[in-house]
Scaffold this motif. Structure first.
Motif, PDB file in Angstrom:
ATOM      1  N   GLN A  25       0.873  -1.170   0.000  1.00  0.00           N
ATOM      2  CA  GLN A  25       0.000   0.000   0.000  1.00  0.00           C
ATOM      3  C   GLN A  25       0.908   1.218   0.000  1.00  0.00           C
ATOM      4  OE1 GLN A  25      -3.481   0.376  -0.570  1.00  0.00           O
ATOM      5  NE2 GLN A  25      -4.040  -0.563   1.382  1.00  0.00           N
ATOM      6  N   THR A  26       0.624   2.210  -0.840  1.00  0.00           N
ATOM      7  CA  THR A  26       1.424   3.433  -0.793  1.00  0.00           C
ATOM      8  C   THR A  26       1.118   4.180   0.496  1.00  0.00           C
ATOM      9  OG1 THR A  26      -0.240   4.765  -1.931  1.00  0.00           O
ATOM     10  CG2 THR A  26       1.378   3.605  -3.316  1.00  0.00           C
ATOM     11  N   ILE A  27       2.046   5.022   0.942  1.00  0.00           N
ATOM     12  CA  ILE A  27       1.816   5.751   2.191  1.00  0.00           C
ATOM     13  C   ILE A  27       0.787   6.859   2.011  1.00  0.00           C
ATOM     14  CG2 ILE A  27       4.117   5.242   3.109  1.00  0.00           C
ATOM     15  CD1 ILE A  27       4.863   8.164   2.373  1.00  0.00           C
ATOM     16  N   TYR A  28       0.456   7.182   0.745  1.00  0.00           N
ATOM     17  CA  TYR A  28      -0.520   8.245   0.485  1.00  0.00           C
ATOM     18  C   TYR A  28      -1.850   7.689  -0.050  1.00  0.00           C
ATOM     19  CZ  TYR A  28       1.977   7.475  -3.904  1.00  0.00           C
ATOM     20  OH  TYR A  28       2.584   6.890  -4.990  1.00  0.00           O
ATOM     21  N   ALA A  29      -2.065   6.373   0.103  1.00  0.00           N
ATOM     22  CA  ALA A  29      -3.310   5.750  -0.374  1.00  0.00           C
ATOM     23  C   ALA A  29      -4.508   6.331   0.374  1.00  0.00           C
ATOM     24  CB  ALA A  29      -3.241   4.242  -0.179  1.00  0.00           C
ATOM     25  N   LYS A  30      -5.556   6.721  -0.380  1.00  0.00           N
ATOM     26  CA  LYS A  30      -6.714   7.372   0.237  1.00  0.00           C
ATOM     27  C   LYS A  30      -8.040   6.725  -0.167  1.00  0.00           C
ATOM     28  CE  LYS A  30      -4.910  12.134   0.601  1.00  0.00           C
ATOM     29  NZ  LYS A  30      -3.639  12.037  -0.116  1.00  0.00           N
ATOM     30  N   HIS A  31      -8.234   6.473  -1.458  1.00  0.00           N
ATOM     31  CA  HIS A  31      -9.544   6.097  -1.980  1.00  0.00           C
ATOM     32  C   HIS A  31      -9.556   4.610  -2.336  1.00  0.00           C
ATOM     33  CE1 HIS A  31     -10.433  10.321  -1.938  1.00  0.00           C
ATOM     34  NE2 HIS A  31      -9.454  10.582  -2.792  1.00  0.00           N
ATOM     35  N   GLU A  32     -10.288   3.833  -1.537  1.00  0.00           N
ATOM     36  CA  GLU A  32     -10.295   2.381  -1.711  1.00  0.00           C
ATOM     37  C   GLU A  32     -10.971   1.993  -3.021  1.00  0.00           C
ATOM     38  OE1 GLU A  32     -10.615  -0.514   1.798  1.00  0.00           O
ATOM     39  OE2 GLU A  32     -12.594  -0.606   0.875  1.00  0.00           O
ATOM     40  N   GLY A  33     -10.365   1.037  -3.729  1.00  0.00           N
ATOM     41  CA  GLY A  33     -10.980   0.586  -4.970  1.00  0.00           C
ATOM     42  C   GLY A  33     -10.062  -0.229  -5.865  1.00  0.00           C
ATOM     43  N   ALA A  34      -8.780  -0.346  -5.507  1.00  0.00           N
ATOM     44  CA  ALA A  34      -7.830  -1.079  -6.348  1.00  0.00           C
ATOM     45  C   ALA A  34      -7.686  -2.519  -5.879  1.00  0.00           C
ATOM     46  CB  ALA A  34      -6.457  -0.399  -6.332  1.00  0.00           C
ATOM     47  N   VAL A  35      -7.452  -3.426  -6.835  1.00  0.00           N
ATOM     48  CA  VAL A  35      -7.181  -4.816  -6.481  1.00  0.00           C
ATOM     49  C   VAL A  35      -5.691  -5.133  -6.651  1.00  0.00           C
ATOM     50  CG1 VAL A  35      -9.505  -5.547  -7.059  1.00  0.00           C
ATOM     51  CG2 VAL A  35      -7.717  -5.709  -8.799  1.00  0.00           C
ATOM     52  N   ALA A  36      -4.905  -4.120  -6.984  1.00  0.00           N
ATOM     53  CA  ALA A  36      -3.448  -4.250  -7.058  1.00  0.00           C
ATOM     54  C   ALA A  36      -2.857  -2.877  -6.781  1.00  0.00           C
ATOM     55  CB  ALA A  36      -3.013  -4.753  -8.443  1.00  0.00           C
ATOM     56  N   ALA A  37      -1.687  -2.849  -6.178  1.00  0.00           N
ATOM     57  CA  ALA A  37      -1.065  -1.575  -5.827  1.00  0.00           C
ATOM     58  C   ALA A  37      -0.447  -0.909  -7.051  1.00  0.00           C
ATOM     59  CB  ALA A  37       0.024  -1.802  -4.778  1.00  0.00           C
ATOM     60  N   PRO A  38      -0.489   0.439  -7.111  1.00  0.00           N
ATOM     61  CA  PRO A  38       0.298   1.163  -8.114  1.00  0.00           C
ATOM     62  C   PRO A  38       1.756   1.158  -7.640  1.00  0.00           C
ATOM     63  CG  PRO A  38      -0.904   2.716  -6.734  1.00  0.00           C
ATOM     64  CD  PRO A  38      -1.260   1.337  -6.243  1.00  0.00           C
ATOM     65  N   THR A  39       2.526   0.171  -8.099  1.00  0.00           N
ATOM     66  CA  THR A  39       3.749  -0.236  -7.395  1.00  0.00           C
ATOM     67  C   THR A  39       4.873   0.792  -7.416  1.00  0.00           C
ATOM     68  OG1 THR A  39       4.422  -1.487  -9.354  1.00  0.00           O
ATOM     69  CG2 THR A  39       3.291  -2.695  -7.617  1.00  0.00           C
ATOM     70  N   ALA A  40       4.920   1.674  -8.409  1.00  0.00           N
ATOM     71  CA  ALA A  40       5.977   2.690  -8.409  1.00  0.00           C
ATOM     72  C   ALA A  40       5.907   3.536  -7.139  1.00  0.00           C
ATOM     73  CB  ALA A  40       5.868   3.587  -9.639  1.00  0.00           C
ATOM     74  N   GLY A  41       4.698   3.743  -6.631  1.00  0.00           N
ATOM     75  CA  GLY A  41       4.522   4.562  -5.438  1.00  0.00           C
ATOM     76  C   GLY A  41       4.941   3.892  -4.150  1.00  0.00           C
ATOM     77  N   LEU A  42       5.151   2.573  -4.167  1.00  0.00           N
ATOM     78  CA  LEU A  42       5.524   1.864  -2.944  1.00  0.00           C
ATOM     79  C   LEU A  42       6.893   2.293  -2.413  1.00  0.00           C
ATOM     80  CD1 LEU A  42       4.389  -1.812  -3.773  1.00  0.00           C
ATOM     81  CD2 LEU A  42       3.157  -0.070  -2.451  1.00  0.00           C
ATOM     82  N   HIS A  43       7.701   2.951  -3.263  1.00  0.00           N
ATOM     83  CA  HIS A  43       9.065   3.325  -2.871  1.00  0.00           C
ATOM     84  C   HIS A  43       9.131   4.653  -2.121  1.00  0.00           C
ATOM     85  CE1 HIS A  43      10.423   0.051  -5.403  1.00  0.00           C
ATOM     86  NE2 HIS A  43       9.768   0.560  -6.422  1.00  0.00           N
ATOM     87  N   PHE A  44       8.041   5.385  -2.066  1.00  0.00           N
ATOM     88  CA  PHE A  44       8.084   6.704  -1.425  1.00  0.00           C
ATOM     89  C   PHE A  44       7.873   6.587   0.079  1.00  0.00           C
ATOM     90  CE2 PHE A  44       7.415   7.928  -5.773  1.00  0.00           C
ATOM     91  CZ  PHE A  44       8.100   9.126  -5.888  1.00  0.00           C
ATOM     92  N   SER A  45       8.759   7.255   0.825  1.00  0.00           N
ATOM     93  CA  SER A  45       8.635   7.345   2.284  1.00  0.00           C
ATOM     94  C   SER A  45       8.183   8.762   2.635  1.00  0.00           C
ATOM     95  CB  SER A  45       9.990   7.074   2.940  1.00  0.00           C
ATOM     96  OG  SER A  45      10.928   8.086   2.546  1.00  0.00           O
ATOM     97  N   LYS A  46       7.692   8.946   3.856  1.00  0.00           N
ATOM     98  CA  LYS A  46       7.294  10.283   4.308  1.00  0.00           C
ATOM     99  C   LYS A  46       8.475  11.234   4.271  1.00  0.00           C
ATOM    100  CE  LYS A  46       3.445   8.820   7.245  1.00  0.00           C
ATOM    101  NZ  LYS A  46       2.928   8.694   8.630  1.00  0.00           N
ATOM    102  N   HIS A  47       9.659  10.724   4.622  1.00  0.00           N
ATOM    103  CA  HIS A  47      10.860  11.559   4.637  1.00  0.00           C
ATOM    104  C   HIS A  47      11.208  12.034   3.231  1.00  0.00           C
ATOM    105  CE1 HIS A  47      14.676  13.144   5.968  1.00  0.00           C
ATOM    106  NE2 HIS A  47      15.341  12.358   5.149  1.00  0.00           N
ATOM    107  N   LEU A  48      11.116  11.151   2.252  1.00  0.00           N
ATOM    108  CA  LEU A  48      11.436  11.525   0.873  1.00  0.00           C
ATOM    109  C   LEU A  48      10.427  12.543   0.344  1.00  0.00           C
ATOM    110  CD1 LEU A  48      13.057  11.261  -1.713  1.00  0.00           C
ATOM    111  CD2 LEU A  48      11.748   9.200  -2.272  1.00  0.00           C
ATOM    112  N   LEU A  49       9.154  12.357   0.637  1.00  0.00           N
ATOM    113  CA  LEU A  49       8.146  13.325   0.201  1.00  0.00           C
ATOM    114  C   LEU A  49       8.414  14.700   0.820  1.00  0.00           C
ATOM    115  CD1 LEU A  49       4.817  11.257   0.325  1.00  0.00           C
ATOM    116  CD2 LEU A  49       6.143  11.895  -1.689  1.00  0.00           C
ATOM    117  N   LYS A  50       8.810  14.725   2.077  1.00  0.00           N
ATOM    118  CA  LYS A  50       9.116  15.995   2.745  1.00  0.00           C
ATOM    119  C   LYS A  50      10.333  16.668   2.099  1.00  0.00           C
ATOM    120  CE  LYS A  50       7.296  17.651   5.551  1.00  0.00           C
ATOM    121  NZ  LYS A  50       6.262  18.723   5.478  1.00  0.00           N
TER     122      LYS A  50
END
Length: 349
Positions: free
Chosen positions: A173-198
């Motif tokens: 699950q991405t750390i910014y996931a909000k709206h439920e509805g996917a049956v698979a993760a958008p995997t490129a986003g799995l690499h982002f941490s809160k620290h990197l976004l900041k």
């Protein structure tokens, strides 16, 4: 470009069964299309490639626990049910895949949970493995959805052969996931941490979101040699006006516009105005991008290493250039990058 151009052999041991210990410490391969070069970095170094006014667009869909296991009435046979999409909330109707499909016919009932607290009836066939189920549940809709979530498992891709573990609920699950509805993760986003976004925010990079609810069709292998004959499943997309405005400002200012994942790229390419700007959108897309293709919005993409003959690999090839992508995949294998959903990442600039 034909289907056979997108095949490769992955050595044993390079399929990522588990994610890296820390999200942003995965390997990062940087492909520079203009210079035709390849760099090897780590994902936390991503901030080095962006400047103030550049924009990253994320897919904020949230994965729901879509895989259930039930038992067939009378025989007790164990049946896997994969929830694809809700057809009617009031009637509790769902599109699903069942396995083994040969045992499941219209009129059969399936029982879920140790106390059989949830029952579903098969009311239609949709494809060879597809069925329409009506769930029989007396409680409120909120109680019903809570029951589904309690009984469901994180829908790890089939190529991950191990059992689901508790940590997968958070890591798939991405750390910014909000709206439920996917049956698979958008995997490129799995690499982002809160620290990197900041760190990106501090540098002045604009972070915007859209929603594409990822369906299993995205990952279905293409089976026709002539790519123009492949048909994509439709997926639901929401592009808010605020995201479109920010992207268009970046286009006008000739800034870097980065699609975080193939789902974001496909969403934006599904809503392009006549003057090559992004339009707000709410609806469905079945857009299939394969070489040759002229991209209108993003000039940068973050993605993972994809399965052979997949539509995801084809889109990445259309963006990176096929020769450079082929070289990158071989270099990734030579340098023991990890592949697929929990694998390492690629930045194409």
């Amino acid at each position: 470009m034909k289907l056979s151009n997108f095949n490769y052999d992955l050595p044993e041991g390079l399929l990522a069964e588990y994610p890296s210990e820390h999200r942003d410490e995965a390997k990062l391969m940087v492909l520079n299309r203009k210079e035709n070069t390849i760099e090897h970095r780590h994902f936390k170094d991503l901030v080095d490639y962006f400047d103030e006014g550049d924009i990253l667009v994320f897919n904020n869909t949230k994965v729901f626990p879509a895989r259930l296991y039930g038992n067939k009435e009378k025989t007790g046979a164990r049946i896997e049910v994969f929830l694809l999409r809700e057809l009617n909330a009031e009637s509790r109707l769902w599109d699903v895949l069942v396995d083994p499909a040969r045992k499941i016919r219209i009129g059969n009932k399936l029982f879920f949970g140790e106390d059989s607290g949830l029952v579903a009836e098969v009311i239609d066939n949709t494809t060879s493995r597809g069925r329409t189920l009506r769930f029989l549940y007396d409680g409120t809709y909120e109680e019903f959805r809570k029951k589904l979530n309690e009984m469901g498992q994180t829908p790890l891709p089939k190529y991950i052969k191990r059992d689901v573990e508790p940590s997968d609920e958070e890591r798939y699950q991405t750390i910014y996931a909000k709206h439920e509805g996917a049956v698979a993760a958008p995997t490129a986003g799995l690499h982002f941490s809160k620290h990197l976004l900041k760190r990106l925010e501090i540098k002045g990079v604009d972070l915007k979101e859209l929603t594409l609810h990822v369906g299993l069709g995205t990952f279905n292998p293409v089976e026709v040699e002539d790519l123009s004959k492949h048909r994509m499943d439709s997926e639901e997309v929401f592009i808010p006006e605020s995201t479109a405005d920010a992207v268009n400002k970046a286009i006008d200012n000739k800034k870097r516009i980065c699609a975080v994942g193939t789902t974001v790229m496909r969403s934006m390419e599904s809503s392009v105005s006549a003057d090559s700007h992004l339009k707000p959108f709410e609806g469905w897309t079945n857009k299939f991008i394969f070489p040759p293709y002229d991209f209108s919005i993003a000039n940068c993409m973050i993605t993972n290493f994809h399965t052979p003959k997949s539509t995801l690999m084809m889109m990445t090839s259309a963006f990176a250039g096929h020769d450079l992508l082929k070289k990158a995949y071989q270099e990734a294998i030579d340098n023991e990058y990890k592949f697929y959903s929990y694998g390492d990442a690629m930045l194409i600039i």
